[in-house]
Write an enzyme that holds these catalytic residues in place. Structure first.
Site, PDB file in Angstrom:
ATOM      1  N   ARG A   1      12.502  -7.642   3.272  1.00 21.05           N
ATOM      2  CA  ARG A   1      12.397  -6.220   2.939  1.00 21.05           C
ATOM      3  C   ARG A   1      13.553  -5.419   3.529  1.00 21.05           C
ATOM      4  NH1 ARG A   1       6.830  -2.774   3.555  1.00 21.05           N
ATOM      5  NH2 ARG A   1       7.337  -2.653   5.773  1.00 21.05           N
TER       6      ARG A   1
ATOM      7  N   ARG B   1      14.229  -3.031   9.063  1.00 22.47           N
ATOM      8  CA  ARG B   1      13.635  -2.366  10.218  1.00 22.47           C
ATOM      9  C   ARG B   1      13.261  -3.387  11.273  1.00 22.47           C
ATOM     10  NH1 ARG B   1       9.239   0.868   6.998  1.00 22.47           N
ATOM     11  NH2 ARG B   1       7.936  -0.497   8.270  1.00 22.47           N
TER      12      ARG B   1
ATOM     13  N   LYS C   1       0.824  -1.216   0.000  1.00 24.78           N
ATOM     14  CA  LYS C   1       0.000   0.000   0.000  1.00 24.78           C
ATOM     15  C   LYS C   1       0.853   1.260   0.000  1.00 24.78           C
ATOM     16  CE  LYS C   1      -0.747   0.080   5.040  1.00 24.78           C
ATOM     17  NZ  LYS C   1       0.157  -1.074   5.311  1.00 24.78           N
TER      18      LYS C   1
ATOM     19  N   ARG D   1      -6.350   3.736  11.126  1.00 21.81           N
ATOM     20  CA  ARG D   1      -6.065   2.338  11.454  1.00 21.81           C
ATOM     21  C   ARG D   1      -7.083   1.735  12.404  1.00 21.81           C
ATOM     22  NH1 ARG D   1       0.427   1.090  11.687  1.00 21.81           N
ATOM     23  NH2 ARG D   1       0.935   1.962   9.649  1.00 21.81           N
TER      24      ARG D   1
ATOM     25  N   ARG E   1       1.981  -7.615  14.142  1.00 17.84           N
ATOM     26  CA  ARG E   1       1.358  -6.508  13.407  1.00 17.84           C
ATOM     27  C   ARG E   1       0.141  -6.997  12.621  1.00 17.84           C
ATOM     28  NH1 ARG E   1       5.914  -3.790   9.869  1.00 17.84           N
ATOM     29  NH2 ARG E   1       4.216  -2.344   9.364  1.00 17.84           N
TER      30      ARG E   1
END
Length: 223
Positions: free
Chosen positions: A137, A170, A27, A98, A181
């Site tokens: 990632r 990260r 996104k 959110r 998450r």
């Protein structure tokens, strides 16, 4: 956050778009590309919060533990960060709202200004693909560009194609944190989809496939 791109005359209408999806669905990438297409601000609450963490100010100190552990930052902090962008009248939000409460707050602020959302883009992808995708990632420490060791590697290992900055994984992209998450997303963020469906605003699209093809399909809906 970035503000980029030159809109064509056909795209000159101010856009107020929310892009929603699980972490790792793509996104953020789509939000940036759409912001460039329509020449409107791309506002990533995650990027804004990480900027505060990087400067170690009082907001950064308050939210760092929550972000690293995969939990949501309190509504009042997030709304305070993005209120100016709402009042600016044109935006593509990535990472906000959110929760249903945040969605209601956004509607209330827009309503007080005589505005409303144009569209909610819902990017979907399966959890197991997300965990595999995010474990590979890498993010540029300088400009924030995102790569993936398997699907979108940088030209030089460990270095950003755009600015030459160092790439890093990260803390909130590690597999255990990603799973937390996702649990938080399913519990708190997915109900937003039903909230916006009732308003007739949701355009759903798979996050699998070529990035430019996904962008083209979204843009066809927004145009």
């Amino acid at each position: 956050m970035d503000i980029s791109g030159a809109a064509s005359s056909a795209d000159s209408h101010k856009k107020r778009i929310v892009v929603i999806g699980p972490p790792g669905a793509g996104k953020g990438t789509q939000a940036k590309l759409l912001a460039a297409r329509y020449s409107v601000p791309h506002v990533s609450t995650g990027d804004l919060l990480r900027e505060h963490v990087g400067t170690n100010d009082h907001i950064g100190r308050d939210v760092q533990f929550l972000m690293d552990s995969g939990n949501l930052v309190p509504d009042e902090i997030v709304v305070g960060l993005i209120k100016d962008y709402i009042e600016g009248g044109s935006f593509i939000f990535d990472g906000f709202p959110r929760t249903v409460k945040q969605a209601e707050t956004l509607d209330a602020i827009l309503g007080s200004l005589g505005m409303k959302l144009d569209k909610v883009v819902y990017v979907t992808i399966q959890d197991e693909i997300i965990v595999a995708r995010m474990s590979g990632r890498q993010t540029c420490a300088d400009c924030g560009a995102i790569y993936n060791r398997e699907h979108n590697p940088s030209l030089k290992e460990g270095l950003c194609n755009i600015c030459g900055g160092l790439l890093r994984v990260r803390d909130d992209d590690s597999a255990p944190v990603v799973k937390r998450r996702l649990n938080t997303y399913h519990a708190l963020t997915e109900p937003i989809i039903d909230y916006y469906r009732r308003k007739g605003l949701v355009y759903e699209i798979s996050g699998l496939g070529q990035i430019d093809e996904i962008t083209a399909r979204i843009a066809a809906e927004l145009d």
